[in-house]
Design a protein around this motif. Sequence first.
Motif, mmCIF file in Angstrom:
data_model
loop_
_atom_site.group_PDB
_atom_site.id
_atom_site.type_symbol
_atom_site.label_atom_id
_atom_site.label_comp_id
_atom_site.label_asym_id
_atom_site.label_seq_id
_atom_site.Cartn_x
_atom_site.Cartn_y
_atom_site.Cartn_z
ATOM 1 N N LEU A 263 4.186 69.876 39.245
ATOM 2 C CA LEU A 263 3.610 71.202 38.990
ATOM 3 C C LEU A 263 4.650 72.187 38.473
ATOM 4 C CD1 LEU A 263 1.160 71.684 42.002
ATOM 5 C CD2 LEU A 263 0.648 70.949 39.666
ATOM 6 N N VAL A 264 5.898 71.976 38.866
ATOM 7 C CA VAL A 264 6.971 72.815 38.344
ATOM 8 C C VAL A 264 8.031 71.921 37.714
ATOM 9 C CG1 VAL A 264 6.622 74.654 40.049
ATOM 10 C CG2 VAL A 264 8.348 72.924 40.468
ATOM 11 N N LYS A 265 8.768 72.522 36.798
ATOM 12 C CA LYS A 265 9.889 71.811 36.183
ATOM 13 C C LYS A 265 11.124 72.671 36.355
ATOM 14 C CE LYS A 265 8.679 73.544 31.626
ATOM 15 N NZ LYS A 265 8.415 73.242 30.243
ATOM 16 N N GLU A 266 12.267 72.021 36.217
ATOM 17 C CA GLU A 266 13.514 72.755 36.375
ATOM 18 C C GLU A 266 14.348 72.625 35.108
ATOM 19 O OE1 GLU A 266 14.954 70.868 39.969
ATOM 20 O OE2 GLU A 266 16.078 69.427 38.798
ATOM 21 N N GLU A 267 15.143 73.668 34.890
ATOM 22 C CA GLU A 267 16.031 73.694 33.721
ATOM 23 C C GLU A 267 17.368 74.256 34.171
ATOM 24 O OE1 GLU A 267 16.607 76.318 29.683
ATOM 25 O OE2 GLU A 267 14.600 76.193 30.549
ATOM 26 N N ARG A 268 18.411 73.500 33.899
ATOM 27 C CA ARG A 268 19.750 73.951 34.265
ATOM 28 C C ARG A 268 20.259 74.942 33.219
ATOM 29 N NH1 ARG A 268 23.576 72.879 37.750
ATOM 30 N NH2 ARG A 268 22.530 71.110 38.705
ATOM 31 N N ARG A 269 20.728 76.085 33.715
ATOM 32 C CA ARG A 269 21.357 77.086 32.843
ATOM 33 C C ARG A 269 22.703 77.403 33.463
ATOM 34 N NH1 ARG A 269 16.243 81.210 32.477
ATOM 35 N NH2 ARG A 269 14.731 79.670 31.779
ATOM 36 N N GLY A 270 23.744 76.817 32.884
ATOM 37 C CA GLY A 270 25.065 76.955 33.494
ATOM 38 C C GLY A 270 25.056 76.207 34.817
ATOM 39 N N LEU B 78 6.546 76.898 35.673
ATOM 40 C CA LEU B 78 5.312 76.146 35.796
ATOM 41 C C LEU B 78 5.298 75.094 34.692
ATOM 42 C CD1 LEU B 78 2.810 76.201 37.572
ATOM 43 C CD2 LEU B 78 1.765 77.758 35.947
ATOM 44 N N ASN B 79 4.975 73.867 35.047
ATOM 45 C CA ASN B 79 4.953 72.778 34.076
ATOM 46 C C ASN B 79 3.606 72.755 33.363
ATOM 47 O OD1 ASN B 79 5.172 70.482 32.590
ATOM 48 N ND2 ASN B 79 5.456 69.101 34.322
ATOM 49 N N LYS B 80 3.564 73.372 32.192
ATOM 50 C CA LYS B 80 2.305 73.478 31.445
ATOM 51 C C LYS B 80 1.903 72.154 30.805
ATOM 52 C CE LYS B 80 2.899 78.336 30.928
ATOM 53 N NZ LYS B 80 3.199 79.505 30.179
ATOM 54 N N ASN B 81 2.782 71.158 30.854
ATOM 55 C CA ASN B 81 2.456 69.829 30.319
ATOM 56 C C ASN B 81 1.916 68.895 31.394
ATOM 57 O OD1 ASN B 81 3.310 70.468 27.679
ATOM 58 N ND2 ASN B 81 5.433 70.128 28.278
ATOM 59 N N ASN B 82 1.854 69.349 32.630
ATOM 60 C CA ASN B 82 1.339 68.525 33.712
ATOM 61 C C ASN B 82 -0.136 68.235 33.472
ATOM 62 O OD1 ASN B 82 -0.112 68.381 36.551
ATOM 63 N ND2 ASN B 82 1.993 67.722 36.866
ATOM 64 N N GLU B 83 -0.546 67.017 33.783
ATOM 65 C CA GLU B 83 -1.938 66.620 33.544
ATOM 66 C C GLU B 83 -2.941 67.465 34.337
ATOM 67 O OE1 GLU B 83 -2.968 62.686 35.151
ATOM 68 O OE2 GLU B 83 -1.127 62.793 36.353
ATOM 69 N N HIS B 84 -2.491 68.124 35.392
ATOM 70 C CA HIS B 84 -3.390 68.925 36.228
ATOM 71 C C HIS B 84 -3.197 70.424 36.025
ATOM 72 C CE1 HIS B 84 -4.281 65.101 37.906
ATOM 73 N NE2 HIS B 84 -3.087 64.960 38.422
ATOM 74 N N TYR B 85 -2.469 70.780 34.960
ATOM 75 C CA TYR B 85 -2.195 72.194 34.692
ATOM 76 C C TYR B 85 -3.485 73.021 34.584
ATOM 77 C CZ TYR B 85 -0.738 76.397 32.230
ATOM 78 O OH TYR B 85 -0.550 77.705 31.857
ATOM 79 N N SER B 86 -4.481 72.528 33.879
ATOM 80 C CA SER B 86 -5.714 73.308 33.692
ATOM 81 C C SER B 86 -6.418 73.543 35.027
ATOM 82 C CB SER B 86 -6.651 72.639 32.687
ATOM 83 O OG SER B 86 -7.067 71.378 33.156
ATOM 84 N N PHE B 87 -6.332 72.592 35.944
ATOM 85 C CA PHE B 87 -6.901 72.738 37.288
ATOM 86 C C PHE B 87 -6.170 73.845 38.049
ATOM 87 C CE2 PHE B 87 -6.825 71.228 41.810
ATOM 88 C CZ PHE B 87 -8.164 71.419 42.090
ATOM 89 N N VAL B 88 -4.850 73.808 37.997
ATOM 90 C CA VAL B 88 -4.022 74.792 38.699
ATOM 91 C C VAL B 88 -4.226 76.185 38.110
ATOM 92 C CG1 VAL B 88 -1.632 75.472 39.211
ATOM 93 C CG2 VAL B 88 -2.329 73.082 39.454
ATOM 94 N N VAL B 89 -4.287 76.279 36.780
ATOM 95 C CA VAL B 89 -4.466 77.571 36.123
ATOM 96 C C VAL B 89 -5.788 78.214 36.536
ATOM 97 C CG1 VAL B 89 -5.009 78.565 33.844
ATOM 98 C CG2 VAL B 89 -2.912 77.310 34.186
#
Length: 114
Positions: free
Chosen positions: A63-70, A77-88
């Motif tokens: 449901l969430v993704k992480e991105e390293r910055r430094g 929010l992981n908008k590419n997740n297969e259940h994104y439309s359900f969560v939204v």
Amino acid sequence: MEKTLIEMEKAAMILKLLGDRTRLTMIKLLENNDCCVCEFVEIFQVSQPSISQHLRKLRDVGLVKEERRGQWIFYSLNKNNEHYSFVVQLLQQLPDQDYKLKELEEKGTRITCC
């Protein structure tokens, strides 16, 4: 927008995860913002390990993704997740939580890690 059905088991698992108020609020905040663990610590006034545990559960189901910055990791929010439309659809029923981040900005603690 094409409607896709979600399996009952998956829906139950997501609803159980989001049944926790902290995780639900985190997801709502991440709907419009990228956040760092330290921001969540400040917002919820709980320990960093506790926040990390909540984020791990949300990340493990995608449901969430992480991105390293430094040296810091930001969550979104992981908008590419297969259940994104359900969560939204769930998030659309909830009050906006962005004011919590605005309060951090006003206190000068919005991004204490960066």
